[in-house]
Design an enzyme around this catalytic site. Structure first.
Site, mmCIF file in Angstrom:
data_model
loop_
_atom_site.group_PDB
_atom_site.id
_atom_site.type_symbol
_atom_site.label_atom_id
_atom_site.label_comp_id
_atom_site.label_asym_id
_atom_site.label_seq_id
_atom_site.Cartn_x
_atom_site.Cartn_y
_atom_site.Cartn_z
ATOM 1 N N TYR A 52 12.151 -5.200 6.680
ATOM 2 C CA TYR A 52 11.877 -4.317 7.821
ATOM 3 C C TYR A 52 12.796 -3.091 7.833
ATOM 4 C CZ TYR A 52 8.462 -7.626 9.410
ATOM 5 O OH TYR A 52 7.330 -8.410 9.460
ATOM 6 N N ARG A 55 11.122 -0.514 5.757
ATOM 7 C CA ARG A 55 9.952 0.077 6.425
ATOM 8 C C ARG A 55 10.385 0.978 7.592
ATOM 9 N NH1 ARG A 55 6.239 -4.817 7.665
ATOM 10 N NH2 ARG A 55 5.085 -3.209 8.755
ATOM 11 N N GLN A 90 -2.666 -2.837 16.007
ATOM 12 C CA GLN A 90 -1.928 -3.908 15.332
ATOM 13 C C GLN A 90 -0.748 -3.330 14.565
ATOM 14 O OE1 GLN A 90 -4.921 -6.831 13.349
ATOM 15 N NE2 GLN A 90 -6.018 -4.922 13.662
ATOM 16 N N ASN A 91 -0.704 -2.004 14.493
ATOM 17 C CA ASN A 91 0.327 -1.358 13.675
ATOM 18 C C ASN A 91 1.661 -1.339 14.406
ATOM 19 O OD1 ASN A 91 -1.750 -0.938 11.958
ATOM 20 N ND2 ASN A 91 -2.033 1.223 12.468
ATOM 21 N N HIS A 108 1.281 -6.125 17.958
ATOM 22 C CA HIS A 108 2.103 -6.825 16.961
ATOM 23 C C HIS A 108 3.553 -6.320 16.949
ATOM 24 C CE1 HIS A 108 -1.610 -8.309 14.491
ATOM 25 N NE2 HIS A 108 -1.404 -9.018 15.589
ATOM 26 N N ASN A 201 -14.261 1.713 8.326
ATOM 27 C CA ASN A 201 -13.388 1.143 7.288
ATOM 28 C C ASN A 201 -13.825 1.682 5.932
ATOM 29 O OD1 ASN A 201 -11.968 -0.756 5.493
ATOM 30 N ND2 ASN A 201 -11.658 -1.965 7.333
#
Ligand code: BJW
Length: 235
Positions: A52, A55, A90-91, A108, A201
């Protein structure tokens, strides 16, 4: 017309943030359970922090910016007066926020926050975390901070507000999500029977057949087109 939009990693892919699954994805070469589960964190907190930390650092690189799809959603929300607008993401990046989205539910978690698992405090966090990092208010108690991220087996955030929004929604649009992670993959099934359901998508997903329309293409192209069309059709 009340609108709920669900976004996944695909919307940030064109901003330079890798998706999770597939070649070049964040999980390529890693065991998911090692870096995205509470058990993985207990077994090797430093490994999880490093995943993490990298990121978090990348997200703060000046080259990482919201793209046309993030901006189109924020612009649409500003201009939409014919009902409510709710953006579930969800990001864990902050690109929707930076684009100006307001009614945003990051289910999330958020990469730029840390959580103390003793006090439950959620703190803004931009630096690296280590097993020694102390809570700013509990200097004598290092190692209580974890990324503010929902891992597998944990309850996603904001579920009450999400369920309320889905129950009352007339248009549901899922953008750039693989439809493999629940409960988000089941949201399309939680909308009322009259609700129009649209998926945007690059590729087909296991939940394609639950949608009325599937738009195949890049989010940065298809999202602005779709939402500008919606505004135009409403005059
Ligand atoms: C583009 C594009 C472009 C690319 N344009 N498109 C068996 C059955 C059902 C459920 C379970 C089960 N066993 C266990 C479960 C539950 C589990 C689960 O779903 N597991 C599955 C793997 C089966 N879920 C949970 O544990 C969740 N909690 C839970 O269920 O609690 C119980 C409960 C909840 C509610 C009610 C009652 C009970 C928690 C899930 C937490 C997920 N966390 C993660 C990682 C943490 C965040 C982080 O590290 O960043 O969140 S997993 C990871 O997947 C991440 C994502 O948010 C999530 C979804 O991924 P996403 O966004 O879809 O990304 P990709 O990479 O998969 O797909 C990208 C898509 O974009 C692709 O389709 C591309 O084609 C597309 N694309 N570029 C358009 N430019």
């Amino acid at each position: 017309m009340n609108i709920v939009v669900l976004t996944g990693a695909g919307i940030s892919q064109e901003s330079g943030i890798p998706t999770f699954r597939g070649a070049g994805g964040l999980w390529e070469g890693r065991r998911i359970e090692d870096v995205a589960s509470p058990e993985g964190f207990i077994a090797n907190p430093q490994l999880v922090h490093e995943f993490y930390n990298a990121r978090r650092k990348q997200l703060q690189d000046p080259t990482i910016q919201p793209n046309a799809a993030h901006r189109a959603l924020a612009e649409f929300e500003r201009r939409w007066t014919a009902g409510t607008f709710c953006l579930i993401t969800q990001n864990v990046d902050d690109l929707h926020l930076r684009a100006g989205s307001q009614n945003l539910l990051p289910m999330h978690g958020e990469l730029l926050k840390a959580r103390c698992f003793e006090s439950g405090d959620v703190l803004p966090w931009r630096d690296d975390l280590t097993v020694q990092t102390p809570h700013p208010k509990l200097a004598n108690k290092p190692g209580r901070l974890r990324p503010h991220i929902v891992w597998f087996g944990e309850m996603p955030l904001q579920m009450d507000r999400i369920e309320t929004a889905l129950n009352d929604c007339d248009l549901f649009v899922a953008i750039g999500t693989s439809g493999r992670v629940y409960p988000a993959a089941g949201f399309v099934m939680m909308t009322p029977p009259h609700c129009r359901k649209v998926e945007i998508n690059f590729e087909s997903t296991p939940i394609d057949s639950s949608f009325d329309e599937v738009i195949q293409g890049a989010a940065s192209v298809e999202v602005p087109k779709f939402f500008e069309g919606l505004l135009a059709s409403r005059g």
